[in-house]
Design a protein around this motif. Structure first.
Motif, PDB file in Angstrom:
ATOM      1  N   GLY A  69       0.803  -1.224   0.000  1.00 32.78           N
ATOM      2  CA  GLY A  69       0.000   0.000   0.000  1.00 32.78           C
ATOM      3  C   GLY A  69       0.830   1.265   0.000  1.00 32.78           C
ATOM      4  N   LEU A  70       2.158   1.116  -0.184  1.00 36.18           N
ATOM      5  CA  LEU A  70       3.010   2.299  -0.237  1.00 36.18           C
ATOM      6  C   LEU A  70       2.700   3.102  -1.495  1.00 36.18           C
ATOM      7  CD1 LEU A  70       6.406   0.740   0.932  1.00 36.18           C
ATOM      8  CD2 LEU A  70       4.857   2.171   2.259  1.00 36.18           C
ATOM      9  N   LYS A  71       2.691   4.414  -1.347  1.00 35.58           N
ATOM     10  CA  LYS A  71       2.353   5.308  -2.453  1.00 35.58           C
ATOM     11  C   LYS A  71       3.611   5.940  -3.039  1.00 35.58           C
ATOM     12  CE  LYS A  71      -2.182   4.942  -1.978  1.00 35.58           C
ATOM     13  NZ  LYS A  71      -2.196   3.750  -1.129  1.00 35.58           N
ATOM     14  N   LYS A  72       3.476   6.398  -4.291  1.00 40.79           N
ATOM     15  CA  LYS A  72       4.611   7.006  -4.991  1.00 40.79           C
ATOM     16  C   LYS A  72       5.294   8.069  -4.119  1.00 40.79           C
ATOM     17  CE  LYS A  72       5.887   9.673  -9.028  1.00 40.79           C
ATOM     18  NZ  LYS A  72       5.439  10.427 -10.189  1.00 40.79           N
ATOM     19  N   GLY A  73       6.630   7.949  -4.035  1.00 39.95           N
ATOM     20  CA  GLY A  73       7.407   8.916  -3.260  1.00 39.95           C
ATOM     21  C   GLY A  73       7.614   8.550  -1.812  1.00 39.95           C
ATOM     22  N   ASP A  74       6.862   7.545  -1.291  1.00 37.70           N
ATOM     23  CA  ASP A  74       7.051   7.145   0.111  1.00 37.70           C
ATOM     24  C   ASP A  74       8.486   6.681   0.341  1.00 37.70           C
ATOM     25  OD1 ASP A  74       4.516   7.718   0.981  1.00 37.70           O
ATOM     26  OD2 ASP A  74       3.764   5.654   0.897  1.00 37.70           O
ATOM     27  N   PRO A  75       9.073   7.051   1.494  1.00 42.69           N
ATOM     28  CA  PRO A  75      10.469   6.676   1.778  1.00 42.69           C
ATOM     29  C   PRO A  75      10.584   5.260   2.360  1.00 42.69           C
ATOM     30  CG  PRO A  75       9.715   8.494   3.206  1.00 42.69           C
ATOM     31  CD  PRO A  75       8.520   7.953   2.509  1.00 42.69           C
ATOM     32  N   VAL A  76      11.575   4.523   1.870  1.00 41.72           N
ATOM     33  CA  VAL A  76      11.892   3.190   2.390  1.00 41.72           C
ATOM     34  C   VAL A  76      13.373   3.175   2.767  1.00 41.72           C
ATOM     35  CG1 VAL A  76      12.036   0.716   1.873  1.00 41.72           C
ATOM     36  CG2 VAL A  76      10.124   2.073   0.974  1.00 41.72           C
ATOM     37  N   ALA A  77      13.678   2.811   4.018  1.00 41.94           N
ATOM     38  CA  ALA A  77      15.058   2.802   4.505  1.00 41.94           C
ATOM     39  C   ALA A  77      15.733   1.469   4.192  1.00 41.94           C
ATOM     40  CB  ALA A  77      15.088   3.070   6.012  1.00 41.94           C
ATOM     41  N   ILE A  78      17.017   1.538   3.891  1.00 46.91           N
ATOM     42  CA  ILE A  78      17.829   0.339   3.641  1.00 46.91           C
ATOM     43  C   ILE A  78      19.057   0.439   4.532  1.00 46.91           C
ATOM     44  CG2 ILE A  78      19.138  -0.975   1.929  1.00 46.91           C
ATOM     45  CD1 ILE A  78      17.304   0.261  -0.232  1.00 46.91           C
ATOM     46  N   MET A  79      19.232  -0.576   5.404  1.00 44.19           N
ATOM     47  CA  MET A  79      20.294  -0.523   6.417  1.00 44.19           C
ATOM     48  C   MET A  79      21.093  -1.823   6.382  1.00 44.19           C
ATOM     49  SD  MET A  79      19.742   0.408  10.438  1.00 44.19           S
ATOM     50  CE  MET A  79      21.072   0.426  11.647  1.00 44.19           C
ATOM     51  N   MET A  80      22.140  -1.835   5.562  1.00 42.57           N
ATOM     52  CA  MET A  80      22.939  -3.057   5.446  1.00 42.57           C
ATOM     53  C   MET A  80      24.302  -2.750   4.819  1.00 42.57           C
ATOM     54  SD  MET A  80      21.238  -5.146   2.255  1.00 42.57           S
ATOM     55  CE  MET A  80      19.506  -4.900   2.616  1.00 42.57           C
ATOM     56  N   PRO A  81      25.275  -3.636   5.025  1.00 41.25           N
ATOM     57  CA  PRO A  81      26.566  -3.501   4.341  1.00 41.25           C
ATOM     58  C   PRO A  81      26.420  -3.989   2.899  1.00 41.25           C
ATOM     59  CG  PRO A  81      26.570  -5.481   5.670  1.00 41.25           C
ATOM     60  CD  PRO A  81      25.246  -4.810   5.917  1.00 41.25           C
ATOM     61  N   ASN A  82      27.530  -4.116   2.190  1.00 38.28           N
ATOM     62  CA  ASN A  82      27.503  -4.546   0.788  1.00 38.28           C
ATOM     63  C   ASN A  82      27.183  -6.033   0.674  1.00 38.28           C
ATOM     64  OD1 ASN A  82      28.136  -1.973   0.099  1.00 38.28           O
ATOM     65  ND2 ASN A  82      30.216  -2.393  -0.611  1.00 38.28           N
ATOM     66  N   LEU A  83      25.937  -6.304   0.303  1.00 37.36           N
ATOM     67  CA  LEU A  83      25.443  -7.658   0.083  1.00 37.36           C
ATOM     68  C   LEU A  83      24.622  -7.643  -1.197  1.00 37.36           C
ATOM     69  CD1 LEU A  83      24.042  -8.263   3.691  1.00 37.36           C
ATOM     70  CD2 LEU A  83      26.092  -9.346   2.762  1.00 37.36           C
ATOM     71  N   LEU A  84      24.322  -8.814  -1.767  1.00 37.83           N
ATOM     72  CA  LEU A  84      23.485  -8.872  -2.962  1.00 37.83           C
ATOM     73  C   LEU A  84      22.088  -8.300  -2.691  1.00 37.83           C
ATOM     74  CD1 LEU A  84      24.433 -12.392  -4.381  1.00 37.83           C
ATOM     75  CD2 LEU A  84      25.219 -10.158  -5.194  1.00 37.83           C
ATOM     76  N   GLN A  85      21.634  -8.406  -1.434  1.00 38.33           N
ATOM     77  CA  GLN A  85      20.325  -7.861  -1.082  1.00 38.33           C
ATOM     78  C   GLN A  85      20.266  -6.343  -1.299  1.00 38.33           C
ATOM     79  OE1 GLN A  85      22.159 -10.166   0.549  1.00 38.33           O
ATOM     80  NE2 GLN A  85      21.096 -10.897   2.376  1.00 38.33           N
TER      81      GLN A  85
END
Length: 550
Positions: A69-85
């Protein structure tokens, strides 16, 4: 300032680029995954992921995020080191029409809470190793969905099970945590495969990244980088690199973390555009392990900061690697010391080229040409479609050869800081970005960073630039790392103090000061030297002078 640097561009480099060549980063990505489907896009822990796999995973993740249900422009955080994910998450968020909020995994609970609240992140993708930090603050943030992943989740079975078991139960690298509303990242990808994906209409003015500044001078600020900002910087750098890079043929070593703007654009975005492979190094601080990884792959490009290159040069086995494919060594993020650059060229046979930029400029402003035969000591020429000027404290342009604060203008300059009109107004003036760096320019249009404005040391009214002192000290063979700061002094206001990490005990305060006295005028000579086993750094390897000063 007259663009005197244009006459020193190679014939293949135009004065201007088309910042609207692509409507968005999604357009570039879709073109690459289609054109280079069979080629390797990312490598990590021995696992290679093709562009077609990247296409499939990112499509599924985008569909999953839209299904939340996320809408255009909504922020999503990514917290990880260098992985394929990491690239899967980044491009999945972008393909969903959302905004990526890159988060340093080593943030404290206080720093993480600030960034999640400031950005308004609705969801976060996080490696379990750091989930305990999130658990402390998540209830006081807008985060509604937590996607958990483990270090080995994208590896094939049984290696996946083995890596995850060792990390969790043998090395005890996953502190206990309790979180609600969680889902496993790989489960999310599987769920997304059964959902419809709606390609969003993304324009150049939409925000692609909320890229937070380091926060070494206070609370970090979210630089709003639009799709057009990043596309422009990719076009600006591409026309320079195209003289040496071949699509589909290169392998770039990505040791700096993808949450940092340098690696994000110079490595991830640039080489995805070219259909080339990124070798992701999860833990570059394990230098022996890093060198072993380099030994497995015929890498042709490496990027990094001075401390990373210096660390490699001082790691056993590095000199014995095969450098026959290496064609570009690119330094940024902090000043490159001449002794390190010259030793790098001596060992690898590849010239160190230095670029300059900052988060607020997506990030590149100037760069040396990749065809340079020797290290210049300069930060190079302004890139196409970029204006640069140097101003004194009264706002007047300084004459050639005199230091002034560097201002830059171009399509790569950020929209502003999120929710910080005051801070935006301090650095964006009539479209010009005040960098806070002191620079000089010569008659060839080559720019030289003298130092950070705020790191300047004032000795009896004379400006002393730490970079100069550090470079002189680095000439001494036993010096591994060095930082210069100003400390209070009753008679002169400040004096220079050096902090040094040495190879052995042969160095003394006396020998260091005597060496500096030979190469520096009196007021620049350090009055104190302190030896340390290590120097405080940011997670990308920048030495924290402020922490040493404090």
């Amino acid at each position: 300032m007259e663009k005197i640097w244009l006459q020193h561009y190679p014939d293949s480099v135009p004065a201007e680029i088309d910042a609207d060549h692509y409507a968005s980063l999604v357009d570039i990505f879709e073109q690459s995954v289609k054109r280079y489907a069979k080629d390797t896009a990312f490598i990590n822990m021995g696992r290679e992921m093709s562009f077609s796999e990247l296409d499939r995973h990112t499509r599924n993740f985008a569909a999953y995020l839209q299904g939340l249900g996320l809408k255009k422009g909504d922020p999503v955080a990514i917290m990880m080191p260098n992985l394929l994910q990491n690239p899967i998450a980044i491009f999945g968020v972008l393909r969903a029409g959302l905004t990526v909020v890159n988060v340093n995994p080593l943030y404290t609970a206080r720093e993480l809470k600030h960034q999640l609240n400031d950005s308004g992140a609705k969801a976060i993708v996080i490696v379990e190793n750091f989930a305990h930090t999130l658990a402390e603050v998540v209830d006081d943030t807008p985060v509604e969905k937590v996607l958990l992943t483990q270090l080995g989740d994208m590896l094939p079975v049984p290696k996946r099970w083995l890596v995850n078991a060792v990390v969790k139960h043998v090395k005890k690298m996953v502190p206990a945590f309790e979180l609600k509303n969680t889902e496993n990242f790989t489960d999310a990808l599987n769920r997304g495969s059964n959902l419809d994906y709606q390609r969003p209409e993304v324009s150049g003015e939409d925000i692609a990244f909320l890229q937070y500044t380091g926060g070494t001078t206070g609370l970090s600020k979210g630089a709003m980088l639009t799709h057009r900002n990043i596309v422009a910087n990719l076009e600006q750098v591409s026309v320079i690199l195209e003289s040496v890079l071949e699509p589909e043929k290169e392998l770039v070593v990505t040791a700096l973390p993808l949450y940092h703007i340098f690696a994000l654009v110079a490595n991830c975005m640039t080489f995805v555009k070219y259909g080339c492979a990124n070798l992701l190094i999860t833990n570059p601080r394990d230098m022996p392990g890093f060198v072993k990884e380099l030994d497995k792959y015929p890498f042709s490009v490496i990027t990094g900061v001075n401390t990373l290159f210096n660390g490699l040069l001082n790691t056993p086995g590095f000199k014995e690697l095969d450098f026959s494919n290496l064609k570009v060594s690119l330094a940024g993020g902090m000043a490159m010391q001449r002794p390190v650059a010259e030793r790098w060229q001596e060992v690898t046979g590849c010239t160190m080229i230095e670029g300059y930029g900052l988060t607020e400029a997506s990030p590149v402003i100037t760069v040396n040409m990749p065809t340079n035969k020797t290290f210049t000591g300069s930060i190079g020429l302004p890139i196409p479609s970029t204006d640069v000027k140097l101003l004194d404290e009264d706002g007047n342009e300084v004459p050639m050869g005199k230091p002034g604060e560097l201002y830059a203008k171009g399509p790569q300059v950020m929209k502003g800081y999120l929710n910080r009109e005051d801070a935006t107004a301090e650095v964006l003036k009539d479209g010009w970005l005040a960098t806070g760096d002191i620079a000089e320019v010569d008659e060839d249009g080559q720019f030289y960073i003298v130092d950070r404005k705020k790191d300047m040391i004032l000795v009896s009214g004379f400006n002393v630039f730490p970079n100069e002192i550090e470079e002189v000290a680095a000439m001494m063979e036993p010096v591994v790392e060095v930082a210069a700061v100003g400390i209070p002094n009753e008679s002169s206001g400040e004096v220079v103090k050096l902090f040094i990490v040495a190879k052995d005990d042969s160095l003394t305060e006396k020998t260091v000061i005597e060496h500096c006295r030979k190469h520096l005028t009196g007021y620049k000579v350090p009055k104190a030297v302190e030896f340390r086993s290590e120097l405080p750094k940011t997670n990308v390897g920048k030495i924290l002078r402020r922490e040493l000063r404090d």
